[in-house]
Design a protein around this motif. Structure first.
Motif: not given
Length: 177
Positions: A92-96, A99-101, A162-163, A167-173
């Motif tokens: 849940i924490y990971f998915k939340d 979704v935010k990022k 997880i955090e 960060e990596i997933v968000s930055h890699s967009l």
């Protein structure tokens, strides 16, 4: 322990499929049972079990004491209610966080999953995104038609990990533009 998440999925599927309208007679499971070591099992109903005679069924991996010990250890670990609750809350924490990022990105169509088996659906092929994540130290894979990113971390992942992954997933967009 990464593979153990799939054990949970199999056992949950069996429970969900068993109901008033559908009950599977046979379910085959393998690698996840022993944390990735070679093992296989066939789960059957009592109705099927009574029809199987000695020699009717065999397995390349049947009876290996080392791997069976590993499977028992995995089962003992993943069947504890506190461990299952931890996996659920981490998912849940990971998915939340995802979704935010990722929610504001035009390429992200959906973040979905159950527990720590998470998918991020994109509107473009994900291969460049997967490469960018890998180059930043995060291993993810594609799924579906190549436009879904599959994130399946170990069940023992920490919140800090997880955090960092988010960060990596968000930055890699940026690889999608």
């Amino acid at each position: 322990m990464k593979q153990a998440s799939l054990v949970l999925k199999v056992l949950c599927c069996w429970r969900r499929m068993s109901g008033p309208s559908v009950t599977p007679d046979i379910m085959i499971v393998a690698k996840p049972l022993a944390g990735g070591l070679p093992i296989g099992a066939v789960l059957v109903t009592e109705k099927v079990a009574v029809t199987i005679k000695y020699g009717d069924h065999g397995s390349t991996f049947a009876g290996n004491p080392l791997v069976c010990s590993a499977a028992i250890a995995v089962f003992d670990k993943v069947s504890k209610p506190s461990f299952l609750a931890s996996v659920s809350s981490k998912g849940i924490y990971f998915k939340d966080l995802l979704v935010k990022k990722l929610g504001g990105n035009l390429h992200v169509k959906e973040v979905r999953g159950e527990g720590l088996i998470i998918g991020v659906e994109l509107d473009v092929p994900a291969s460049a995104y997967v490469d960018a994540c890998r180059d930043s130290g995060l291993l993810i894979l594609t799924a579906g038609k190549g436009n879904v990113v599959r994130i399946v971390p170990p069940l023992i992942i920490s919140e800090e990990e997880i955090e960092r992954a988010v960060e990596i997933v968000s930055h890699s967009l940026t690889a999608l533009d």
